[in-house]
Design a protein around this motif. Structure first.
Motif, PDB file in Angstrom:
ATOM      1  N   UNK A  80       0.837  -1.203   0.000  1.00 29.61           N
ATOM      2  CA  UNK A  80       0.000   0.000   0.000  1.00 29.61           C
ATOM      3  C   UNK A  80       0.870   1.251   0.000  1.00 29.61           C
ATOM      4  N   UNK A  81       1.999   1.193   0.716  1.00 30.66           N
ATOM      5  CA  UNK A  81       2.905   2.339   0.760  1.00 30.66           C
ATOM      6  C   UNK A  81       3.502   2.618  -0.615  1.00 30.66           C
ATOM      7  N   UNK A  82       3.849   1.571  -1.344  1.00 32.38           N
ATOM      8  CA  UNK A  82       4.390   1.752  -2.691  1.00 32.38           C
ATOM      9  C   UNK A  82       3.367   2.454  -3.583  1.00 32.38           C
ATOM     10  N   UNK A  83       2.120   2.005  -3.520  1.00 33.18           N
ATOM     11  CA  UNK A  83       1.057   2.628  -4.326  1.00 33.18           C
ATOM     12  C   UNK A  83       0.877   4.086  -3.918  1.00 33.18           C
ATOM     13  N   UNK A  84       0.900   4.323  -2.610  1.00 37.63           N
ATOM     14  CA  UNK A  84       0.748   5.687  -2.115  1.00 37.63           C
ATOM     15  C   UNK A  84       1.844   6.601  -2.636  1.00 37.63           C
ATOM     16  N   UNK A  85       3.098   6.140  -2.607  1.00 34.66           N
ATOM     17  CA  UNK A  85       4.197   7.002  -3.037  1.00 34.66           C
ATOM     18  C   UNK A  85       4.183   7.228  -4.547  1.00 34.66           C
ATOM     19  N   UNK A  86       3.635   6.304  -5.290  1.00 35.55           N
ATOM     20  CA  UNK A  86       3.443   6.550  -6.722  1.00 35.55           C
ATOM     21  C   UNK A  86       2.417   7.663  -6.937  1.00 35.55           C
ATOM     22  N   UNK A  87       1.355   7.663  -6.130  1.00 36.93           N
ATOM     23  CA  UNK A  87       0.372   8.739  -6.190  1.00 36.93           C
ATOM     24  C   UNK A  87       1.001  10.060  -5.754  1.00 36.93           C
ATOM     25  N   UNK A  88       1.830   9.993  -4.709  1.00 39.91           N
ATOM     26  CA  UNK A  88       2.518  11.204  -4.244  1.00 39.91           C
ATOM     27  C   UNK A  88       3.428  11.764  -5.323  1.00 39.91           C
ATOM     28  N   UNK A  89       4.082  10.886  -6.082  1.00 37.85           N
ATOM     29  CA  UNK A  89       4.936  11.324  -7.185  1.00 37.85           C
ATOM     30  C   UNK A  89       4.125  12.110  -8.207  1.00 37.85           C
ATOM     31  N   UNK A  90       2.939  11.627  -8.521  1.00 35.27           N
ATOM     32  CA  UNK A  90       2.072  12.322  -9.461  1.00 35.27           C
ATOM     33  C   UNK A  90       1.719  13.708  -8.940  1.00 35.27           C
ATOM     34  N   UNK A  93       4.843  16.062  -9.110  1.00 29.95           N
ATOM     35  CA  UNK A  93       5.130  16.472 -10.490  1.00 29.95           C
ATOM     36  C   UNK A  93       4.091  17.475 -10.992  1.00 29.95           C
ATOM     37  N   UNK A  94       2.832  17.285 -10.582  1.00 35.43           N
ATOM     38  CA  UNK A  94       1.743  18.118 -11.092  1.00 35.43           C
ATOM     39  C   UNK A  94       1.520  19.388 -10.278  1.00 35.43           C
ATOM     40  N   UNK A  95       2.258  19.575  -9.189  1.00 35.58           N
ATOM     41  CA  UNK A  95       2.033  20.745  -8.341  1.00 35.58           C
ATOM     42  C   UNK A  95       2.338  22.040  -9.098  1.00 35.58           C
ATOM     43  N   UNK A  96       1.499  23.074  -8.975  1.00 36.90           N
ATOM     44  CA  UNK A  96       0.317  23.179  -8.101  1.00 36.90           C
ATOM     45  C   UNK A  96      -1.006  22.851  -8.800  1.00 36.90           C
ATOM     46  N   UNK A  97      -0.949  22.356 -10.026  1.00 36.52           N
ATOM     47  CA  UNK A  97      -2.173  22.157 -10.810  1.00 36.52           C
ATOM     48  C   UNK A  97      -3.152  21.195 -10.160  1.00 36.52           C
ATOM     49  N   UNK A  98      -2.647  20.142  -9.519  1.00 39.27           N
ATOM     50  CA  UNK A  98      -3.515  19.113  -8.960  1.00 39.27           C
ATOM     51  C   UNK A  98      -3.661  19.212  -7.450  1.00 39.27           C
ATOM     52  N   UNK A  99      -3.336  20.357  -6.871  1.00 39.85           N
ATOM     53  CA  UNK A  99      -3.351  20.434  -5.414  1.00 39.85           C
ATOM     54  C   UNK A  99      -4.755  20.294  -4.833  1.00 39.85           C
ATOM     55  N   UNK A 100      -5.764  20.566  -5.633  1.00 41.77           N
ATOM     56  CA  UNK A 100      -7.123  20.416  -5.132  1.00 41.77           C
ATOM     57  C   UNK A 100      -7.451  18.963  -4.805  1.00 41.77           C
ATOM     58  N   UNK A 164      11.065  22.863  -9.738  1.00 39.83           N
ATOM     59  CA  UNK A 164      11.165  24.274  -9.339  1.00 39.83           C
ATOM     60  C   UNK A 164       9.948  24.805  -8.597  1.00 39.83           C
ATOM     61  N   UNK A 165       8.757  24.279  -8.881  1.00 34.98           N
ATOM     62  CA  UNK A 165       7.568  24.787  -8.200  1.00 34.98           C
ATOM     63  C   UNK A 165       7.434  24.229  -6.786  1.00 34.98           C
ATOM     64  N   UNK A 166       8.152  23.160  -6.486  1.00 33.98           N
ATOM     65  CA  UNK A 166       8.076  22.527  -5.168  1.00 33.98           C
ATOM     66  C   UNK A 166       9.286  22.865  -4.325  1.00 33.98           C
ATOM     67  N   UNK A 167      10.477  22.659  -4.878  1.00 33.51           N
ATOM     68  CA  UNK A 167      11.730  22.899  -4.149  1.00 33.51           C
ATOM     69  C   UNK A 167      12.763  23.453  -5.120  1.00 33.51           C
ATOM     70  N   UNK A 168      12.839  24.783  -5.242  1.00 33.92           N
ATOM     71  CA  UNK A 168      13.723  25.401  -6.236  1.00 33.92           C
ATOM     72  C   UNK A 168      15.203  25.068  -6.052  1.00 33.92           C
ATOM     73  N   UNK A 169      15.595  24.627  -4.881  1.00 37.57           N
ATOM     74  CA  UNK A 169      17.001  24.333  -4.643  1.00 37.57           C
ATOM     75  C   UNK A 169      17.472  23.009  -5.209  1.00 37.57           C
ATOM     76  N   UNK A 170      16.556  22.129  -5.546  1.00 34.99           N
ATOM     77  CA  UNK A 170      16.940  20.806  -6.048  1.00 34.99           C
ATOM     78  C   UNK A 170      17.132  20.843  -7.566  1.00 34.99           C
ATOM     79  N   UNK A 171      18.166  20.139  -8.013  1.00 34.67           N
ATOM     80  CA  UNK A 171      18.491  20.133  -9.436  1.00 34.67           C
ATOM     81  C   UNK A 171      18.618  18.700  -9.950  1.00 34.67           C
TER      82      UNK A 171
END
Length: 270
Positions: A80-90, A93-100, A164-171
């Motif tokens: 279940x955790x694996x499935x959850x983190x795949x959803x979290x990845x989505x 990646x989609x932030x902030x468009x899918x934040x609702x 960049x929209x989540x953590x601008x310091x990461x490259x």
């Protein structure tokens, strides 16, 4: 600030190592349940930043949740955790468009359960295995090495941003640098403990996947903090912020690594 960070680390590292190597399974589970309950209080502010009653209620719900999650078969919990983190990845990646999809208090409360409980269960399940304390130490070193490699590679070559929209310091260069350093760690450990070829390949793959998961754990908390407009999850650790700020990478890395380790045990690889 740097002085505080160093002093805090000098206190926390010996405490964590002592708990991993010296406590029996029951006291180890109890000790880290206390740590995770502090993290649960911090997550409660994400759920309801201006409602103390809801925060207290959520914390009490988490307190009861530790008793329930221990009874879930580990394979189902980690699956279940694996499935959850795949959803979290989505969502990341989609932030902030899918934040609702996740910004409602009820959804953020459920997010907290998936962040907290599999992390705690992963710690205690790995610690009781043969050579368990060393396995737990390996996961923690893996996360630290990935973060260190990302920091130095990012400073040197980090022009293209990862999220960049989540953590601008990461490259992207930082991500690659972290993966290269964790690969070196896996190869060194493989050589040091004299693993078979198939075990070496499996450890390398599991290490790299776990390193990627650790980045996702960091990004998820950054996303939630950015949405809530806060810099740190708390102030309990001088120079470091909150408990979640120190555990964010492990919240994804531990359950993913535990899932992979149990898969190896089931298939006779470990």
């Amino acid at each position: 600030m740097l002085k505080h960070r160093i002093l805090t680390a000098l206190v926390l590292i010996p405490l964590a190592l002592s708990a991993i190597f010296m406590l029996n399974s029951f006291h180890f589970a109890l000790a880290f349940a206390g740590v995770m309950l502090l993290a649960a209080w911090e997550w409660a502010q994400f759920v309801a930043p201006n409602n103390m009653k809801v925060r207290v209620g959520y914390w009490l719900l988490c307190l009861g949740g530790f008793f329930l999650v221990y009874r879930i078969p580990h394979f189902y919990l980690y699956g279940a955790a694996v499935i959850w983190w795949l959803l979290a990845l989505f969502w990341v990646v989609a932030y902030p468009k899918k934040q609702q999809q996740w910004a409602r208090p009820s959804t953020m409360a459920i997010m907290g359960f998936f962040v907290l409980f599999p992390t705690w269960r992963g710690l205690i399940d790995l610690q009781v295995l043969p050579h368990g304390p060393l396995i737990v130490l390996y996961v923690m070193c893996l996360v630290w090495v990935a973060d260190t490699g990302a920091y130095f590679a990012g400073r040197r070559w980090g022009k293209r941003k990862l999220a960049p929209t989540v953590s601008p310091g990461k490259s992207i260069a930082g991500l690659i640098g972290g993966l290269v350093l964790t690969l070196a760690l896996a190869l060194w450990v493989s050589y040091d403990v004299n693993l078979s070829p198939i075990q070496i390949v499996y450890l390398i793959l599991l290490t790299l996947v776990t390193a990627l998961a650790s980045v996702l754990g960091d990004l998820l908390e950054s996303m939630v903090k950015r949405y809530r407009g806060v810099k740190d999850s708390g102030r309990i650790l001088p120079g470091h912020g909150g408990i979640l700020d120190r555990l964010d990478s492990l919240t994804a890395a531990l359950p993913i690594f535990a899932f992979g380790w149990y898969l190896a045990l089931m298939n006779g690889v470990a």
